[in-house]
Design a protein around this motif. Sequence first.
Motif, short mmCIF file in Angstrom:
data_model
loop_
_atom_site.label_atom_id
_atom_site.label_comp_id
_atom_site.label_asym_id
_atom_site.label_seq_id
_atom_site.Cartn_x
_atom_site.Cartn_y
_atom_site.Cartn_z
N ILE A 268 57.02 44.20 24.95
CA ILE A 268 56.46 42.91 25.31
C ILE A 268 54.99 42.83 24.90
O ILE A 268 54.25 43.81 24.92
N ARG A 270 51.57 40.59 25.83
CA ARG A 270 51.09 39.71 26.89
C ARG A 270 49.57 39.63 26.81
O ARG A 270 48.89 40.64 26.60
N TYR A 286 60.15 33.81 22.71
CA TYR A 286 61.13 34.84 22.39
C TYR A 286 61.52 34.71 20.91
O TYR A 286 61.80 33.61 20.43
N ARG A 373 62.33 32.70 34.15
CA ARG A 373 63.25 33.81 33.87
C ARG A 373 64.53 33.69 34.69
O ARG A 373 65.62 33.99 34.20
N ASP A 452 62.60 41.68 27.08
CA ASP A 452 61.15 41.76 26.94
C ASP A 452 60.71 42.24 25.56
O ASP A 452 59.59 41.92 25.12
N LEU A 455 59.68 39.33 23.44
CA LEU A 455 58.89 38.34 24.17
C LEU A 455 57.39 38.52 23.98
O LEU A 455 56.87 39.63 23.99
#
Length: 480
Positions: A268, A270, A286, A373, A452, A455
């Motif tokens: 992931i 972030r 995604y 989610r 994830d 993402l």
Amino acid sequence: MKPIGRGLKHHFLKLIIVTWGCLVVAQAGFAQTSPASPPSQINQFKLANGLTVIVQPDKRAPTAVHMLWVRVGSMDEVDGTSGVAHVLEHMMFKGTPTVKVGEFSRQVAALGGRENAFTSKDYTGYYQQIPSNRLEDVMRLEADRFGNSQWADVEFAKEIEVVKEERRMRTEDAPRAQMWEALNATIYTASPYRRPIVGWMSDLDAMTPQDARAFFQRWYVPANAAVVVAGDVDLAQVKQWAEKYYGVIPSRLVPERKPRLEPLQAGIKRFDFKAPADQAYIAMAYKVPGLKAETLLNANSAPDDALALTVLAAVLDGYSGARLDKALTQGDNAVANSAGAYNGLMGRGPQLFYLDGAPAKDKTVAQVEAALREQIALIAKNGVSEAELNRVKTQWVASEVYKLDSVMNQARELGSYWIQGLPVDAGSRLIAKLRLVTSAQVQEVANTYFGDDQLTVGVLVPQPIDKTRKPRAASAGTRH
């Protein structure tokens, strides 16, 4: 113009043309409300120099749309000259050896027409909407511009400042736009989609007139372009004018495009983005597959995952009262003021499925993320009902029918299909494939593409707003 993933309600399954410049919108004065007859068969042919011509006769009103599509956008730029595709779009209004600066727009207006241009990651386009008896005039003007555009250095120096001001107004003064720019730069490692269409300010500061001229010479070649004409036109006459005005432009090879494939994401991504803002905001992107051309070309093939993902987005956010609206924004326990979902469906580069939202009062972005989610997880577990599936399919078919009321929409979609290498009847082929998408397929993609490792999450963290700062004045340099 609003940036990708704008967090507002999207029209269901529209092939959104996200541009820097002007969104192509049918003018109300040209709407067809009482059709005398439906559009005729679409015709496509190539000139000897490689330029594609697509003609959609529609005799319902004495109007026509003429568009030039060039298969080049910000994804074809190289580092150091980001934004040059959009800058060139501006410079194409600066004259030719026979048309003075600003004269193109003045002549179209004198013909009773409207015109503008647009740039995206995948393409650049130019259009005129005119009374159909003035079609030859705009074909002559556009062909001259496509083949012979030129400008003085002093014109470039003025226009690059206009582009910089566009960037300041549309990105640097808009916190969510800034965050989306940072999000795209974070999502991608190798894909040229990581660069903003308008360009980085440092690249605009360093850009030269020759950068734009070189981009023009490299990509504005007949074999890399298509002319689309829709409206009250005669096919034989359009062919004659296309040969007369566009056919004389010398042919050149389209440059080889190097593959710039995005490596597999391994975890992931972030980040927080701090900017002066009234409200927090979260966007989740995604990586998902785009529509494969062979899916449409093969009548016997099943709908691919890109279509099922688009249906999933519509179930979540395709109409008032859809799942995200009900679950996140309604009721006393609402966690969000807004929530959205959007699937990219198709493009020349990699595609994304977006979820986004802004927290309600006394709620957090973490709660919004959890709620988004949860809605994907529910579909992954239980699928979608036949009623939901039928509703979104019905809306798609309706949108395909309603678009025929506008010759601008007809031309726009024909051009966008050509850009993607799809046939002129891609709209009807999409409908046929969409009808075959099942609840099980929607459930399967919900289970497959929302881990994830695929993402990237961006969070806008509001900072204090300077209440004494005056709004930026709109630039008067250009309409484009």
